[in-house]
Design an enzyme around this catalytic site. Structure first.
Site, PDB file in Angstrom:
ATOM      1  N   GLU A  74      -5.968  10.017   8.848  1.00 17.40           N
ATOM      2  CA  GLU A  74      -4.546   9.075   8.971  1.00 17.40           C
ATOM      3  C   GLU A  74      -3.360   9.305   8.470  1.00 17.40           C
ATOM      4  OE1 GLU A  74      -7.034   6.105   7.322  1.00 17.40           O
ATOM      5  OE2 GLU A  74      -6.909   4.753   8.978  1.00 17.40           O
ATOM      6  N   CYS A 133     -13.675   4.760  -5.623  1.00 20.85           N
ATOM      7  CA  CYS A 133     -13.133   3.426  -5.860  1.00 20.85           C
ATOM      8  C   CYS A 133     -13.797   2.660  -5.179  1.00 20.85           C
ATOM      9  CB  CYS A 133     -11.596   3.374  -5.988  1.00 20.85           C
ATOM     10  SG  CYS A 133     -10.675   4.726  -6.842  1.00 20.85           S
ATOM     11  N   CYS A 186     -11.917   0.605  -1.990  1.00 16.97           N
ATOM     12  CA  CYS A 186     -11.107   1.529  -0.947  1.00 16.97           C
ATOM     13  C   CYS A 186     -12.047   2.206   0.133  1.00 16.97           C
ATOM     14  CB  CYS A 186     -10.499   2.841  -2.025  1.00 16.97           C
ATOM     15  SG  CYS A 186      -9.726   3.872  -0.777  1.00 16.97           S
ATOM     16  N   GLY A 224      -7.749  10.188   0.516  1.00 16.67           N
ATOM     17  CA  GLY A 224      -8.004  11.406  -0.624  1.00 16.67           C
ATOM     18  C   GLY A 224      -7.177  11.267  -1.870  1.00 16.67           C
ATOM     19  N   SER A 269       0.248   9.907  -5.731  1.00 15.73           N
ATOM     20  CA  SER A 269      -0.404   8.729  -6.271  1.00 15.73           C
ATOM     21  C   SER A 269      -1.706   9.226  -6.641  1.00 15.73           C
ATOM     22  CB  SER A 269      -0.430   7.456  -5.281  1.00 15.73           C
ATOM     23  OG  SER A 269      -1.324   6.333  -5.711  1.00 15.73           O
ATOM     24  N   HIS A 310      -4.839  -0.765 -11.776  1.00 16.44           N
ATOM     25  CA  HIS A 310      -5.543  -1.615 -11.394  1.00 16.44           C
ATOM     26  C   HIS A 310      -6.462  -2.606 -12.412  1.00 16.44           C
ATOM     27  CE1 HIS A 310      -4.644  -0.004  -7.503  1.00 16.44           C
ATOM     28  NE2 HIS A 310      -5.517   0.963  -7.374  1.00 16.44           N
ATOM     29  N   ASN A 351      -6.325  -5.640  -0.256  1.00 18.47           N
ATOM     30  CA  ASN A 351      -6.430  -5.814   1.151  1.00 18.47           C
ATOM     31  C   ASN A 351      -8.151  -5.775   1.031  1.00 18.47           C
ATOM     32  OD1 ASN A 351      -6.403  -5.309   4.103  1.00 18.47           O
ATOM     33  ND2 ASN A 351      -4.404  -4.352   3.715  1.00 18.47           N
ATOM     34  N   CYS A 371      -5.644   1.683   3.578  1.00 16.30           N
ATOM     35  CA  CYS A 371      -6.150   2.984   3.473  1.00 16.30           C
ATOM     36  C   CYS A 371      -7.672   2.911   4.262  1.00 16.30           C
ATOM     37  CB  CYS A 371      -6.446   3.361   2.003  1.00 16.30           C
ATOM     38  SG  CYS A 371      -5.340   2.988   1.305  1.00 16.30           S
TER      39      CYS A 371
HETATM   40  N1  SAH Z   1      -6.158   8.656  -4.720  1.00 13.72           N
HETATM   41  C1  SAH Z   1      -4.882   8.221  -4.731  1.00 13.72           C
HETATM   42  C2  SAH Z   1      -3.930   7.907  -3.634  1.00 13.72           C
HETATM   43  C3  SAH Z   1      -4.729   7.148  -2.222  1.00 13.72           C
HETATM   44  S1  SAH Z   1      -4.861   5.467  -2.350  1.00 13.72           S
HETATM   45  C4  SAH Z   1      -4.891   7.082  -5.704  1.00 13.72           C
HETATM   46  O1  SAH Z   1      -5.914   6.746  -6.019  1.00 13.72           O
HETATM   47  O2  SAH Z   1      -3.933   6.594  -6.193  1.00 13.72           O
HETATM   48  C5  SAH Z   1      -3.107   4.648  -2.353  1.00 13.72           C
HETATM   49  C6  SAH Z   1      -3.236   3.179  -3.250  1.00 13.72           C
HETATM   50  O3  SAH Z   1      -3.981   2.272  -2.398  1.00 13.72           O
HETATM   51  C7  SAH Z   1      -3.865   3.538  -4.582  1.00 13.72           C
HETATM   52  O4  SAH Z   1      -3.310   2.643  -5.494  1.00 13.72           O
HETATM   53  C8  SAH Z   1      -5.179   2.895  -4.037  1.00 13.72           C
HETATM   54  O5  SAH Z   1      -5.974   2.399  -5.439  1.00 13.72           O
HETATM   55  C9  SAH Z   1      -4.737   1.596  -3.294  1.00 13.72           C
HETATM   56  N2  SAH Z   1      -6.026   0.959  -2.563  1.00 13.72           N
HETATM   57  C10 SAH Z   1      -6.988   1.615  -1.869  1.00 13.72           C
HETATM   58  N3  SAH Z   1      -7.923   0.716  -1.140  1.00 13.72           N
HETATM   59  C11 SAH Z   1      -7.038  -0.625  -1.199  1.00 13.72           C
HETATM   60  C12 SAH Z   1      -7.080  -1.851  -0.913  1.00 13.72           C
HETATM   61  N4  SAH Z   1      -8.276  -2.010  -0.111  1.00 13.72           N
HETATM   62  N5  SAH Z   1      -6.175  -2.896  -0.975  1.00 13.72           N
HETATM   63  C13 SAH Z   1      -5.146  -2.536  -1.866  1.00 13.72           C
HETATM   64  N6  SAH Z   1      -4.958  -1.241  -2.539  1.00 13.72           N
HETATM   65  C14 SAH Z   1      -5.889  -0.349  -2.089  1.00 13.72           C
END
Ligand code: SAH
Length: 347
Positions: free
Chosen positions: A87, A111, A114, A160, A192, A217, A291, A334
């Site tokens: 994406e 995570c 995610c 990623g 990030s 977080h 989200n 994401c």
């Molecule tokens: N791997 C990297 C970048 C990708 S995610 C990282 O961990 O930073 C980009 C951001 O979106 C990160 O802060 C991640 O923790 C957050 N994220 C992932 N899933 C999410 C969700 N369901 N709701 C809100 N933020 C989310």
């Protein structure tokens, strides 16, 4: 080797091997900088284009696209040459357009909140693939009248973990900021990371002008380890030390991403503990109402509530904003669009 991953010298060698006059090399280099594939290099003779096509291009094509009627955000699903889907998002702001790019197909970081990591990391993306995303987006959404480019800002916040694909990401950063390439200022690029500490130190050396975002977080190791397995390897104290090293070295603030999860990390006591952790650090907190992901049992919070949390932080002298929600109506979060399309394809 793929065309889109080649250096100038490698392109010269590869084109030269077809026995063409020198000026053809420069033509091919120019096209490749624009992410154009050989079949579309219109100033080259047809037989040369066919010869060039014997080497794989190594880019992406747009496989699916959704435009948000609400805010004009465009969500792209790119197809890679091996059939993988990944994406990208184009977001429109008053100051320019930001693209959110992926750095891997899937993710290994695990995570809990995610969607990108549910099936692990399929593979890392090559620099040429990431450059190709930008070229394809600019082809699809040409610059506004009088503007040289559509894409002015980049955030590496798609699927990623960029620091788990370190060499390719650093090569991408060098090429995307170079004058011959898209020439996007490093100051307009954010990377990030979930907090792979040793790689953060390397990044400070290799790409000091890029804005560092760290997904925090949580303020306690207990909650952070529960949400983000990486915290077991690199606990909060080490992450914050690396953040401080970045701020000291670059003079720029670190951005901490903090997804607000209902009942998990969102109380006033949490804001208090977070502020205590960040005290004295040159930083900014980006609050994201989680989200919710269907597959996981974690709740979000309302935007109004996120603003309360922001006020709690600001009362404690921590600068914070609530991230604007772009494209929520088109599965901007994401990994969501990719998963939906994969589920549809797989039936
Ligand atoms: N791997 C990297 C970048 C990708 S995610 C990282 O961990 O930073 C980009 C951001 O979106 C990160 O802060 C991640 O923790 C957050 N994220 C992932 N899933 C999410 C969700 N369901 N709701 C809100 N933020 C989310």
């Amino acid at each position: 080797m793929y065309w889109m991953d080649m250096t100038e010298a490698e392109i010269a060698d590869a084109v030269g091997a077809f026995g063409v006059p020198k000026f053809r090399i420069a033509q091919v280099q120019e096209w490749l900088h624009k992410g154009v594939r050989p079949s579309e290099m219109t100033n080259l003779p047809k037989d040369l284009r066919a010869k060039l096509d014997t080497i794989p291009f190594g880019g992406a094509v747009i496989f699916d696209k959704r435009v948000s009627p609400k805010d004009g955000t465009v969500k792209y699903l790119f197809a890679l040459e091996d059939g993988n889907l990944v994406e990208g998002v184009l977001m429109r702001y008053s100051y320019g357009n930001t693209v959110c790019l992926s750095t891997q197909v899937g993710c290994n970081m695990g995570c809990k909140f995610c969607a990108s990591t549910l099936e692990g990391c399929v593979r890392s993306l090559r620099p040429g693939e990431m450059l190709s995303f930008i070229a394809e987006i600019e082809r699809d959404e040409p610059p506004a009248e009088g503007k040289p480019r559509t894409v002015t800002n980049i955030v590496l916040m798609g699927s990623g973990e960029p620091l788990d694909n370190y060499d390719n990401v650093v090569t991408f950063l060098k090429r995307v900021t170079s004058e011959q390439g898209p020439n996007i200022s490093a100051r307009n690029i954010s990377l990030s990371t979930c907090g792979i500490v040793p790689k953060i130190y390397r990044l400070i050396e290799d790409a000091p002008h890029v804005t560092l975002s760290i997904s925090l977080h949580a303020h306690s190791n207990e909650v952070r380890s529960e949400l983000m397995p990486i915290n077991k390897a690199y606990p909060i104290e080490q992450v914050l030390e690396a953040a401080k090293a970045y701020a000291d070295r670059t003079g720029r603030r670190v951005v901490f991403e903090y997804a607000l999860i209902g009942g998990k990390n969102d109380s006033e006591a949490d804001a208090d503990a977070l502020a205590a952790r960040l005290k004295g650090l040159l930083c900014h907190v980006n609050l994201i109402p989680l989200n919710p992901v269907r597959e996981r049992g974690l709740d979000g919070v309302t935007r109004a509530y996120a603003h309360r949390f922001r006020e709690w932080l600001e009362a404690r002298h921590i600068s914070a904003t609530v991230r604007r929600e772009m494209g929520a109506d088109i599965e901007g979060a994401c990994g969501q669009l990719r998963r939906r399309v994969l589920n549809e394809i797989r039936g």
